[in-house]
Design an enzyme around this catalytic site. Sequence first.
Site, PDB file in Angstrom:
ATOM      1  N   GLU A 110       0.814  -1.219   0.000  1.00 10.30           N
ATOM      2  CA  GLU A 110       0.000   0.000   0.000  1.00 10.30           C
ATOM      3  C   GLU A 110       0.845   1.266   0.000  1.00 10.30           C
ATOM      4  O   GLU A 110       0.596   2.181   0.784  1.00 10.30           O
ATOM      5  CB  GLU A 110      -0.953   0.006   1.206  1.00 10.30           C
ATOM      6  CG  GLU A 110      -1.912  -1.159   1.207  1.00 10.30           C
ATOM      7  CD  GLU A 110      -3.059  -0.987   2.199  1.00 10.30           C
ATOM      8  OE1 GLU A 110      -3.122   0.038   2.893  1.00 10.30           O
ATOM      9  OE2 GLU A 110      -3.907  -1.892   2.258  1.00 10.30           O
TER      10      GLU A 110
ATOM     11  N   GLU B 177      -4.937  -9.224   1.608  1.00  8.28           N
ATOM     12  CA  GLU B 177      -5.760  -9.038   2.818  1.00  8.28           C
ATOM     13  C   GLU B 177      -7.209  -9.013   2.365  1.00  8.28           C
ATOM     14  O   GLU B 177      -7.505  -8.439   1.321  1.00  8.28           O
ATOM     15  CB  GLU B 177      -5.473  -7.693   3.522  1.00  8.28           C
ATOM     16  CG  GLU B 177      -4.116  -7.547   4.145  1.00  8.28           C
ATOM     17  CD  GLU B 177      -3.862  -6.133   4.712  1.00  8.28           C
ATOM     18  OE1 GLU B 177      -4.788  -5.291   4.706  1.00  8.28           O
ATOM     19  OE2 GLU B 177      -2.734  -5.888   5.145  1.00  8.28           O
TER      20      GLU B 177
END
Length: 467
Positions: free
Chosen positions: A157, A265
């Site tokens: 990210e 995730e």
Amino acid sequence: MLIQSALVALCATAVAALKPLKIDGRRFVDDDGNALQIVGMAYQPGGSAGYNPKSGEDPLSHKEQCLRDAALMQVLGVNAIRVYNLDPDINHDECASIFNAAGMYMMIDVNSPLPGEAITSFEPWTSYFAEYLNRTFAIVEAFSNYPNTLLFFSGNEIINDLPSAEFVPPYMRAITRDLKNYIKNNIDRQIPVGYSAADVRDVLWDTYNYVACALDGEEDDMSRADFFALNSYSWCGDKATFESSTFVDLVEGLKDTPIPVFFSEYGCNETPDRYWHETQSIYGEDMYNVFSGGVVYEWTQEKNDYGLVEVGKEETQILDDYNRLKEQLGKIEWEDVQSLKTNGDHDFVECAPKLIKAKGFMNNFTLPDLPPGASKLINNGIKPKPSGKIVDIDSWDVSLAVVDSKGNAIKDLAVVPLEEVNWNGKNDIETGSADSSQSGDDDEDGAIMSMPVIWAAILPAVAMLFA
Ligand SMILES: *[C@@H]1O[C@H](CO)[C@@H](O)[C@H](O)[C@H]1NC(C)=O
Ligand SMILES: *[C@@H]1O[C@H](CO)[C@@H](O)[C@H](O)[C@H]1NC(C)=O
């Protein structure tokens, strides 16, 4: 001779290991071509704020905790863990060996939240140094000897929105290039390297196109990500579907991928109870031809409330989210899901500015040069080199206390050593169930209760035989 070969056989069992996997098309496969669908678990006890290498501890440094967690994950059906914050200089041999024996691969992030140990989302050139690369190479060295190390995440990210997409993308490719070159020159096995993206749709497709394309169309371009993973939280609540969650759009957008894609995730917690219906899409026809499974976020309960188990001072408690996930994973036909083939070749796309659609997203594929001092590390290896190995574990029993979601002690918890990938059912210790399946529990109790009745009925007959 006989005794000797028996001993050899015994030793072989003691260090039996998972088969190292490599990438074939869009799958992770073993040498026999068997593909893995990742049933993953994000493993960061203490949360990212709890990472404190000065204490000499990280998530893979406690043998007893790893035994407990591997046993409970085995019951759930997990076959891989994702570990974010590791110190390359701490010994991970026991935990790596425990997860290996439990039939679980390891996905390792090379970065950490500490300053100087990750590329920053802004002004990335201020974080791209030889010392930083040295840390990422040290993680590679520390984990590359374990046969169950599946892959390395070069970043997590880092591109989150258009402002961070203005300068970061070439740095992401540069780090991927540096890690892959390091592995090629210094490590026996070309362990895959890729990126874990935030599923922010403004930048997701450009991010995928930027990191997955091949410079000059060359498949062996070292700056190309070997796989693409994304952190997705759009499937929320009990009523969501493949369509309403927009997972359908992810499959549509990635359907021509030439490299593996998976969720690094997932597990939206907008509603207090999670029902995990998305697992039926992920491990079903909706998704499994394009995706290679996903990683549930996350194992331990932390402040952000995503945990499946709560680790207390005296004991660890199983939460209802764990039981509901176990129930959903228990419905899947793993024999089918874990025997998928590579399903054909898909062409690599050549990098070009026209691949990038969003205005403001970097569309220049010229990569930064290596920082001063880094080429020596890549060519000769870092010094000193941390190094891991699979070790014998003297006992598979869990010594730490675990209670089920109603507070009853779970007895005889142990890791079942396997020589293959774990899946639901290989360790069937009773860990309780979610409230929604209470009726099933009653039946099982009934069956257990009837055993003494059976014995009472046949014992007199057995006694008569010997009379
Ligand atoms: C490189 O990493 C190793 C292993 O962590 C460490 O001992 C060494 O000091 C590092 N070197 C530099 C220049 O950062
Ligand atoms: C791409 O970036 C490089 C390095 O910063 C620069 O030299 C080159 O001019 C850029 N290309 C374009 C088309 O802007």
